[in-house]
Enzyme design. Structure first.
Site, PDB file in Angstrom:
ATOM      1  N   LYS A 159     -13.787  -1.840  -2.152  1.00  0.00           N
ATOM      2  CA  LYS A 159     -13.553  -0.724  -1.229  1.00  0.00           C
ATOM      3  C   LYS A 159     -14.815  -0.366  -0.426  1.00  0.00           C
ATOM      4  CE  LYS A 159      -9.750   1.266  -3.948  1.00  0.00           C
ATOM      5  NZ  LYS A 159      -9.208   2.524  -4.532  1.00  0.00           N
ATOM      6  N   TYR A 208      -1.035   1.990   1.379  1.00  0.00           N
ATOM      7  CA  TYR A 208      -0.891   3.029   0.352  1.00  0.00           C
ATOM      8  C   TYR A 208       0.379   3.862   0.524  1.00  0.00           C
ATOM      9  CZ  TYR A 208      -5.438   2.023  -1.708  1.00  0.00           C
ATOM     10  OH  TYR A 208      -6.489   1.414  -2.369  1.00  0.00           O
ATOM     11  N   PHE A 257      -3.614  13.541  -2.008  1.00  0.00           N
ATOM     12  CA  PHE A 257      -4.834  12.827  -1.614  1.00  0.00           C
ATOM     13  C   PHE A 257      -4.600  11.768  -0.542  1.00  0.00           C
ATOM     14  CE2 PHE A 257      -3.188  10.699  -5.494  1.00  0.00           C
ATOM     15  CZ  PHE A 257      -3.054   9.395  -5.038  1.00  0.00           C
ATOM     16  N   ARG A 312      -6.763  -5.073 -14.497  1.00  0.00           N
ATOM     17  CA  ARG A 312      -6.744  -3.599 -14.610  1.00  0.00           C
ATOM     18  C   ARG A 312      -7.702  -3.152 -15.721  1.00  0.00           C
ATOM     19  NH1 ARG A 312      -4.193  -0.402 -10.637  1.00  0.00           N
ATOM     20  NH2 ARG A 312      -4.624   1.175 -12.205  1.00  0.00           N
ATOM     21  N   THR A 321      -8.784   4.906 -13.014  1.00  0.00           N
ATOM     22  CA  THR A 321      -8.898   5.322 -11.608  1.00  0.00           C
ATOM     23  C   THR A 321     -10.103   6.240 -11.395  1.00  0.00           C
ATOM     24  OG1 THR A 321      -6.493   5.240 -11.500  1.00  0.00           O
ATOM     25  CG2 THR A 321      -7.614   6.373  -9.691  1.00  0.00           C
ATOM     26  N   ARG A 350     -15.424   0.052 -12.377  1.00  0.00           N
ATOM     27  CA  ARG A 350     -15.487   1.425 -11.854  1.00  0.00           C
ATOM     28  C   ARG A 350     -16.533   2.252 -12.579  1.00  0.00           C
ATOM     29  NH1 ARG A 350      -8.939   2.009 -10.915  1.00  0.00           N
ATOM     30  NH2 ARG A 350      -8.940   1.570  -8.676  1.00  0.00           N
ATOM     31  N   ASN A 391     -13.670   4.759  -5.456  1.00  0.00           N
ATOM     32  CA  ASN A 391     -13.786   4.189  -6.809  1.00  0.00           C
ATOM     33  C   ASN A 391     -13.975   2.668  -6.803  1.00  0.00           C
ATOM     34  OD1 ASN A 391     -11.207   3.536  -6.097  1.00  0.00           O
ATOM     35  ND2 ASN A 391     -10.207   4.495  -7.843  1.00  0.00           N
ATOM     36  N   HIS A 397      -9.910  -1.957  -5.918  1.00  0.00           N
ATOM     37  CA  HIS A 397      -8.459  -1.862  -6.105  1.00  0.00           C
ATOM     38  C   HIS A 397      -8.007  -2.980  -7.034  1.00  0.00           C
ATOM     39  CE1 HIS A 397      -4.181  -1.536  -5.074  1.00  0.00           C
ATOM     40  NE2 HIS A 397      -4.183  -2.861  -4.995  1.00  0.00           N
ATOM     41  N   GLU A 426       0.734  -6.961  -1.511  1.00  0.00           N
ATOM     42  CA  GLU A 426      -0.612  -6.571  -1.074  1.00  0.00           C
ATOM     43  C   GLU A 426      -1.392  -7.773  -0.536  1.00  0.00           C
ATOM     44  OE1 GLU A 426      -0.708  -2.807  -4.187  1.00  0.00           O
ATOM     45  OE2 GLU A 426      -2.027  -4.513  -4.567  1.00  0.00           O
TER      46      GLU A 426
END
Ligand code: UDP
Ligand code: MG
Length: 138
Positions: A10, A50, A58, A86, A92, A103, A113, A116, A127
């Site tokens: 990100k 998203y 948010f 994950r 998150t 993260r 964060n 993704h 995606e």
């Protein structure tokens, strides 16, 4: 069992020169990079990416943030890719992410964060197709 997932480094992590260290962590965890692109998300593309969070409070800030600077889009391959990735990125909210997770190591806040990770095979496919053609997604 899934063997591919999609990730994005990100804007905060790109801006802070974390592309190299994050890709190294990903490789060390046994993932193979099968497609990679340094690019930007337009506000429209970020909004579409998203879309599932459209009703969340948010959402508008998230779209602004995700289109605020370059990102790195990556398709990864490994046995059990979705679940293992994950686990590798952590919760998150970086304050809740387990020690040693990406993260935990690189994220600034629950919004910025660092990374993704797709949450299902179906979403990884959707995606990935935002950034890569069928040919590039072998
Ligand atoms: N997000 C946020 N505030 C929140 C929850 C999420 O800004 O309270 C952002 C954050 O960047 C997160 C993204 O929205 O990564 C998508 O949220 P999701 O719940 O899908 O988390 P993820 O799957 O990325 O862990
Ligand atoms: Mg998610």
């Amino acid at each position: 069992m899934s063997n591919k997932t999609f990730t994005m480094i990100k804007p905060d992590a790109v801006a802070n020169n974390h592309i190299g260290p994050i890709l190294a962590k990903i490789n060390e965890a046994g993932f193979r990079i099968v497609a990679l692109k340094y690019t930007c998300l337009s506000p429209e593309k970020a909004a579409a990416f998203y879309e599932v969070h459209k009703e969340r409070p948010f959402y508008n800030d998230l779209v602004k943030y995700m289109s605020s600077g370059p990102i790195v889009a990556v398709i990864l391959e490994k046995a059990n890719a979705i679940e293992d990735f994950r686990k590798l990125i952590g919760a998150t909210d970086p304050a809740k992410a387990a020690p040693g997770t990406i993260r935990n190591l690189f994220a600034k806040s629950i919004e910025a964060n660092a990374i993704h990770g797709s949450d299902s095979d179906a979403n990884a496919e959707i995606e990935g197709s935002f950034f890569f053609s069928q040919m590039e997604r072998f």
